[in-house]
Enzyme design. Structure first.
Site, mmCIF file in Angstrom:
data_model
loop_
_atom_site.group_PDB
_atom_site.id
_atom_site.type_symbol
_atom_site.label_atom_id
_atom_site.label_comp_id
_atom_site.label_asym_id
_atom_site.label_seq_id
_atom_site.Cartn_x
_atom_site.Cartn_y
_atom_site.Cartn_z
ATOM 1 C CG HIS A 65 60.519 -38.723 -11.123
ATOM 2 N ND1 HIS A 65 59.991 -37.512 -11.486
ATOM 3 C CD2 HIS A 65 59.889 -39.660 -11.885
ATOM 4 C CE1 HIS A 65 59.080 -37.697 -12.440
ATOM 5 N NE2 HIS A 65 59.012 -38.986 -12.694
ATOM 6 C CE1 TYR B 112 67.978 -37.161 -9.640
ATOM 7 C CE2 TYR B 112 67.833 -39.516 -10.095
ATOM 8 C CZ TYR B 112 67.253 -38.342 -9.669
ATOM 9 O OH TYR B 112 65.946 -38.340 -9.264
ATOM 10 N NE ARG C 166 62.546 -35.711 -7.187
ATOM 11 C CZ ARG C 166 63.439 -36.045 -8.128
ATOM 12 N NH1 ARG C 166 63.223 -35.747 -9.389
ATOM 13 N NH2 ARG C 166 64.551 -36.677 -7.811
HETATM 14 C C1 LIG Z 1 55.405 -36.773 -23.095
HETATM 15 C C2 LIG Z 1 56.141 -37.509 -22.008
HETATM 16 N N1 LIG Z 1 57.469 -37.738 -22.138
HETATM 17 C C3 LIG Z 1 58.136 -38.390 -21.164
HETATM 18 C C4 LIG Z 1 57.475 -38.833 -20.040
HETATM 19 C C5 LIG Z 1 58.237 -39.553 -18.934
HETATM 20 N N2 LIG Z 1 58.360 -38.658 -17.760
HETATM 21 C C6 LIG Z 1 57.560 -38.807 -16.691
HETATM 22 S S1 LIG Z 1 57.868 -37.659 -15.510
HETATM 23 C C7 LIG Z 1 59.104 -36.948 -16.427
HETATM 24 C C8 LIG Z 1 59.869 -35.766 -15.911
HETATM 25 C C9 LIG Z 1 59.031 -34.550 -15.679
HETATM 26 O O1 LIG Z 1 59.778 -33.550 -15.009
HETATM 27 P P1 LIG Z 1 59.140 -32.203 -14.565
HETATM 28 O O2 LIG Z 1 58.335 -31.627 -15.669
HETATM 29 O O3 LIG Z 1 60.232 -31.362 -14.024
HETATM 30 O O4 LIG Z 1 58.098 -32.610 -13.411
HETATM 31 P P2 LIG Z 1 58.406 -33.269 -11.978
HETATM 32 O O5 LIG Z 1 58.219 -34.752 -12.141
HETATM 33 O O6 LIG Z 1 59.773 -32.889 -11.569
HETATM 34 O O7 LIG Z 1 57.345 -32.729 -11.055
HETATM 35 C C10 LIG Z 1 59.255 -37.628 -17.642
HETATM 36 C C11 LIG Z 1 60.260 -37.274 -18.661
HETATM 37 C C12 LIG Z 1 56.078 -38.600 -19.953
HETATM 38 N N3 LIG Z 1 55.367 -38.980 -18.888
HETATM 39 N N4 LIG Z 1 55.442 -37.913 -20.936
#
Ligand SMILES: Cc1ncc(C[n+]2csc(CCOP(=O)(O)OP(=O)(O)O)c2C)c(N)n1
Ligand SMILES: [Mg+2]
Length: 394
Positions: free
Chosen positions: A292, A301, A288
């Site tokens: 985020h 970080y 990425r």
């Molecule tokens: C069930 C749930 N827990 C927490 C969140 C908050 N949250 C949004 S994005 C994220 C991280 C996701 O990381 P990843 O699966 O690696 O996907 P990326 O955003 O890196 O594409 C979190 C914890 C959420 N949206 N849904």
């Protein structure tokens, strides 16, 4: 590039290796399927751990088409980030750096295949032929997601991490029960999720269900190394693709910054699924490059040298280097693609700024297909609340 008819050859799962040009990932990581190095060198074919031979056989026009897709989705994404910065969108989750993972897998889908995205799959959405303004309406808060999932075979964006893998697995089990698999024209399902999502119960439960019911599923994990600020080492002690073995189906890691390898691996996994050979997990190893979301500051970080190291693996730069070296494209072509991208992003911006604010009570539309007394009660309550402001300065 024509959707659904890409000139690709990937050979069956048990096919004997023919001209073995490279084992998975000759150029670097022995576990990585790669057909285009960061320097733009082509690897003719790669033999996966189970003997599957991965290769692509695109026409010159199709190679150029993939490059065009990559440039367009990056430019439209950059425009969306700029719009958010200017207060025109509430938030934006950029795909910067993940263009090849999304275009490669998106173009590997056949027309009849169904995709279940997260909130970052703007490149897959583009490949499905959906107007790129659709997710901007959602993130501007003026739309509840304006495309018809059945028409485009692309479900609604899902913010709840991992939830769409369960929806996808249920859908895949359903199409298998309906007899829609088992032929060349069979259907397959792909679910997108991130490295962080692999720690969610939902994702692991869908692995169990897809495995034991032999569902026609491709689990497509874009390992972009972070879940917001949490690095990959906080999700797993083993490479993510190896998790599949514990659930009883194959897993493979592909260079997610290589559009050709991502295409070949995804096309093979989808074809296996549509022929009734069950699920598989693809780990698209990528990065990425941006934040985020626009609410995040990654300098808190991660260190700049890490980002620079990944810049050298840029998915668009390597495709450009390949097209140039092979004399498949010249300066005029690259300038024309840039100009198209510029025009489309200006057009996107103009349309976003012209998007009307919806009637506030449309929030209650489409909650249920046939309405619900409780939702109607809430609509009335909300209308009364809005009326209470009439005549006031606020
Ligand atoms: C069930 C749930 N827990 C927490 C969140 C908050 N949250 C949004 S994005 C994220 C991280 C996701 O990381 P990843 O699966 O690696 O996907 P990326 O955003 O890196 O594409 C979190 C914890 C959420 N949206 N849904
Ligand atoms: Mg991630």
């Amino acid at each position: 590039m024509a959707k659904g008819d890409p000139g690709v050859t990937t050979r069956g799962r048990r096919a004997a290796p023919r001209s073995k040009k490279a084992g998975a990932g000759k150029a670097g990581d022995p576990e990585l399927v790669q057909l285009l190095t960061p320097e733009g060198e082509r690897i003719e074919s790669v033999t996966g751990p189970d003997g599957t031979e991965y290769r692509v056989d695109f026409t010159d026009e199709e190679y150029r088409g993939l490059y065009r897709d990559l440039v367009l989705v990056r430019k439209l994404d950059a425009e969306a980030t700029a719009l958010q910065r200017q207060g025109e969108l509430g938030i934006w989750a950029s795909l910067l750096g993940q263009e090849a993972a999304q275009v490669g897998s998106g173009r590997a889908l056949r027309t009849q295949d169904m995709a279940f995205p997260t909130y970052r799959e703007h490149g897959v959405l583009y490949c499905r032929g959906i107007d790129p303004i659709m997710p901007l309406g959602l993130f501007r808060g003026v739309d509840q997601g304006g495309w018809d999932p059945n028409e485009f075979k692309f479900n609604m964006y899902t913010i709840v991490i991992g939830a769409q893998t369960l929806h996808a697995t249920g859908y895949a089990m359903g199409i298998a029960m309906d007899g829609k698999t088992g032929t060349d024209d069979g259907e397959a399902v792909i679910a997108y999720f991130g490295d962080g999502a692999t720690s969610q119960g939902d994702v692991n439960e869908s692995f169990v269900w897809a495995g034991v019911f032999n569902a026609p599923m491709v689990f497509f994990c874009q390992n972009n190394q972070y879940a917001i600020s949490e690095p990959l080492e906080r999700q797993t002690r083993i490479p993510l693709y190896q998790r599949a073995a514990g659930f009883g189906f194959p897993g493979i890691r592909v260079d997610g910054n290589d559009v050709l390898a991502t295409y070949a691996v995804t096309r093979q996994a989808l074809d296996n699924a549509r022929h009734g050979q069950g699920p598989s997990l693809i780990e698209a190893y990528t990065y990425r490059m941006g934040a985020h979301t626009t609410s995040d500051d990654p300098t808190r970080y991660r260190i700049a040298s890490e980002v620079e190291a990944w810049q050298a693996k840029d998915p668009i730069a390597r495709m450009k280097a390949f097209l140039t070296k092979q004399q498949l494209a010249d300066a005029d072509f690259f300038a024309e693609v840039d100009e198209q991208a510029r025009r489309e992003s200006v057009h996107l911006r103009e349309r976003v700024l012209a998007m009307p604010n919806p009637e506030p009570t449309t929030l209650f539309d489409h909650v249920y297909p046939n309405g619900s007394p409780l939702v109607e009660q809430q609509r009335e309550q909300f209308s009364r609340y809005l009326e209470s402001f009439e005549g006031s300065a606020h």
